[in-house]
Design an enzyme around this catalytic site. Structure first.
Site, PDB file in Angstrom:
ATOM      1  N   GLY A  13       0.828  -1.207   0.000  1.00  0.00           N
ATOM      2  CA  GLY A  13       0.000   0.000   0.000  1.00  0.00           C
ATOM      3  C   GLY A  13       0.862   1.257   0.000  1.00  0.00           C
ATOM      4  CB  SER A  15       0.124   3.707  -4.423  1.00  0.00           C
ATOM      5  OG  SER A  15      -1.043   3.204  -3.801  1.00  0.00           O
ATOM      6  CG  ASP A  64      -6.089  -8.225  -3.021  1.00  0.00           C
ATOM      7  OD1 ASP A  64      -5.719  -8.128  -1.833  1.00  0.00           O
ATOM      8  OD2 ASP A  64      -7.285  -8.347  -3.346  1.00  0.00           O
ATOM      9  CG  ASN A  91       1.054   1.497   4.764  1.00  0.00           C
ATOM     10  OD1 ASN A  91       0.817   2.259   5.709  1.00  0.00           O
ATOM     11  ND2 ASN A  91       0.561   1.709   3.554  1.00  0.00           N
ATOM     12  CE1 TYR A 156      -7.934   0.274   9.836  1.00  0.00           C
ATOM     13  CE2 TYR A 156      -8.140   1.278  12.004  1.00  0.00           C
ATOM     14  CZ  TYR A 156      -7.487   1.183  10.781  1.00  0.00           C
ATOM     15  OH  TYR A 156      -6.404   1.984  10.519  1.00  0.00           O
ATOM     16  CB  ALA A 158     -10.889  -7.536  15.291  1.00  0.00           C
ATOM     17  CB  ALA A 159      -7.738  -6.075  11.254  1.00  0.00           C
ATOM     18  CE  LYS A 160      -4.809  -1.091  10.697  1.00  0.00           C
ATOM     19  NZ  LYS A 160      -3.727  -1.276   9.721  1.00  0.00           N
TER      20      LYS A 160
HETATM   21  P1  NAP Z   1      -5.030   5.133   2.362  1.00  0.00           P
HETATM   22  O1  NAP Z   1      -4.649   6.547   2.101  1.00  0.00           O
HETATM   23  O2  NAP Z   1      -6.433   4.704   2.186  1.00  0.00           O
HETATM   24  O3  NAP Z   1      -4.070   4.178   1.470  1.00  0.00           O
HETATM   25  C1  NAP Z   1      -4.228   2.799   1.529  1.00  0.00           C
HETATM   26  C2  NAP Z   1      -3.166   2.115   0.705  1.00  0.00           C
HETATM   27  O4  NAP Z   1      -3.340   0.690   0.834  1.00  0.00           O
HETATM   28  C3  NAP Z   1      -3.249   2.430  -0.770  1.00  0.00           C
HETATM   29  O5  NAP Z   1      -1.952   2.473  -1.298  1.00  0.00           O
HETATM   30  C4  NAP Z   1      -4.000   1.219  -1.350  1.00  0.00           C
HETATM   31  O6  NAP Z   1      -3.694   0.950  -2.714  1.00  0.00           O
HETATM   32  C5  NAP Z   1      -3.434   0.111  -0.476  1.00  0.00           C
HETATM   33  N1  NAP Z   1      -4.280  -1.080  -0.418  1.00  0.00           N
HETATM   34  C6  NAP Z   1      -5.577  -1.185  -0.030  1.00  0.00           C
HETATM   35  N2  NAP Z   1      -5.985  -2.467  -0.126  1.00  0.00           N
HETATM   36  C7  NAP Z   1      -4.922  -3.187  -0.586  1.00  0.00           C
HETATM   37  C8  NAP Z   1      -4.706  -4.544  -0.900  1.00  0.00           C
HETATM   38  N3  NAP Z   1      -5.668  -5.479  -0.763  1.00  0.00           N
HETATM   39  N4  NAP Z   1      -3.488  -4.926  -1.373  1.00  0.00           N
HETATM   40  C9  NAP Z   1      -2.505  -4.019  -1.536  1.00  0.00           C
HETATM   41  N5  NAP Z   1      -2.641  -2.709  -1.238  1.00  0.00           N
HETATM   42  C10 NAP Z   1      -3.837  -2.303  -0.774  1.00  0.00           C
HETATM   43  O7  NAP Z   1      -4.653   4.690   3.843  1.00  0.00           O
HETATM   44  P2  NAP Z   1      -3.668   5.390   4.924  1.00  0.00           P
HETATM   45  O8  NAP Z   1      -4.493   6.313   5.741  1.00  0.00           O
HETATM   46  O9  NAP Z   1      -2.434   5.870   4.290  1.00  0.00           O
HETATM   47  O10 NAP Z   1      -3.367   4.130   5.853  1.00  0.00           O
HETATM   48  C11 NAP Z   1      -2.205   3.330   5.690  1.00  0.00           C
HETATM   49  C12 NAP Z   1      -2.120   2.337   6.836  1.00  0.00           C
HETATM   50  O11 NAP Z   1      -2.093   3.043   8.081  1.00  0.00           O
HETATM   51  C13 NAP Z   1      -3.337   1.414   6.919  1.00  0.00           C
HETATM   52  O12 NAP Z   1      -2.945   0.133   7.345  1.00  0.00           O
HETATM   53  C14 NAP Z   1      -4.197   2.069   7.978  1.00  0.00           C
HETATM   54  O13 NAP Z   1      -5.052   1.157   8.581  1.00  0.00           O
HETATM   55  C15 NAP Z   1      -3.123   2.582   8.917  1.00  0.00           C
HETATM   56  N6  NAP Z   1      -3.585   3.679   9.775  1.00  0.00           N
HETATM   57  C16 NAP Z   1      -4.059   4.846   9.243  1.00  0.00           C
HETATM   58  C17 NAP Z   1      -4.478   5.852  10.097  1.00  0.00           C
HETATM   59  C18 NAP Z   1      -4.994   7.160   9.583  1.00  0.00           C
HETATM   60  O14 NAP Z   1      -5.441   7.966  10.406  1.00  0.00           O
HETATM   61  N7  NAP Z   1      -4.948   7.441   8.310  1.00  0.00           N
HETATM   62  C19 NAP Z   1      -4.415   5.667  11.491  1.00  0.00           C
HETATM   63  C20 NAP Z   1      -3.931   4.463  11.986  1.00  0.00           C
HETATM   64  C21 NAP Z   1      -3.504   3.475  11.123  1.00  0.00           C
HETATM   65  P3  NAP Z   1      -4.677   1.485  -3.915  1.00  0.00           P
HETATM   66  O15 NAP Z   1      -4.779   2.967  -3.769  1.00  0.00           O
HETATM   67  O16 NAP Z   1      -4.000   1.052  -5.167  1.00  0.00           O
HETATM   68  O17 NAP Z   1      -5.998   0.802  -3.685  1.00  0.00           O
END
Ligand code: NAP
Length: 248
Positions: A13, A15, A64, A91, A156, A158-160
């Protein structure tokens, strides 16, 4: 010389959002970076270009991570391109929020499969290479939601929380081979994932954060770079909150 010169990192993830910041930060420390994405090829290609403009090396790989065959192919592509993997950052993540009462089985499965099973599959695919080298860094992106729970996020959280258990179990399994396994638990970080919550919820959330602001993706990336660095060689099985004090 940068701290991670010549190392190979795979960022799932990578990107968008936090993963994008992690990919850029690792590249600026000298890593060759495999930027995994699921559906948004344009975003992944832009990161690769940005890294190449900085003078680094990167490769975008569609996969994926919740599908075993694709997780294996992701690591295989990294090995073909760069010969090794030194750092894996799990990530990739999605949310499908809703109260448990109304949460569909499909939403439960999708979140567990991407956030938790995806990490298991990528670790499994990469571990032989790291075991052989007797070196490696594995970093999961968990969440404060997995430490404290959050109404509307049973799947979410549970997964985290599962990622925390996975991190500690695998840290014990791989420690004798000099492979460290840690997790970073962000609070609220300003990405598309939080923007989807809407302004009201974000304002409410910010009011609970002792440091009184949302995190930036770069705040999380800095913690990942630290855990991947030689300075963190004696840290394993740890969960590092990057949350402005939210979880304390
Ligand atoms: P985001 O902006 O929604 O980006 C998610 C990324 O994951 C994208 O690159 C997406 O790729 C990729 N992705 C989704 N499903 C996938 C799959 N099945 N296989 C491969 N790649 C996949 O999310 P983010 O906010 O940056 O979050 C990143 C991580 O931090 C996540 O694990 C999230 O749970 C964790 N997190 C985020 C926050 C927050 O406040 N934002 C807080 C705590 C934890 P595509 O765009 O190509 O679909």
């Amino acid at each position: 010389m940068s701290t991670l010169e010549g190392q190979v990192a795979v960022v799932t993830g990578g990107s968008r959002g936090i993963g994008r910041a992690i990919a850029l930060a690792l590249a600026s420390e000298g890593c060759r970076v495999v930027v995994n994405y699921h559906s948004n090829a344009t975003a992944a290609d832009e990161i690769v270009e940005e890294i190449e403009t900085m003078g680094g090396e990167a490769l975008a790989v569609q996969a994926d991570v919740s599908i075993a065959e694709q997780a294996r192919l992701l690591i295989d592509r990294a090995l073909e391109a760069y010969g090794t993997v030194d750092i894996l950052v799990n990530n990739a993540g999605i949310t499908r929020d809703g109260l448990l009462m109304r949460m569909s089985e499909a939403d439960w499965d999708a979140v567990l499969d991407t956030n938790l099973k995806g990490a298991y599959l990528c670790i499994k695919a990469v571990q032989r290479t790291m075991l052989r080298k007797r070196a490696g860094r594995i970093i999961q992106i968990s969440s404060v939601s997995g430490l404290r729970g959050n109404a509307g996020q049973a799947n979410y959280a549970a997964a985290k929380a599962g990622l925390v258990g996975l991190t500690k179990a695998v840290a014990r399994e791989l420690a004798s081979r000099n492979i460290t396994v840690n997790a970073v638990a962000p609070g609220f970080v300003d990405t598309e994932m939080t923007q989807a919550l809407g302004l009201d919820l974000v304002t409410q959330a910010t009011a609970q954060i002792p440091l009184q602001r949302l995190g930036a993706p770069e705040d999380v990336a800095a913690a990942v770079v630290f855990l991947a660095s030689p300075q963190a060689a004696y840290i394993t099985g740890h969960v590092l909150c990057v949350d402005g004090g939210l979880a304390m």
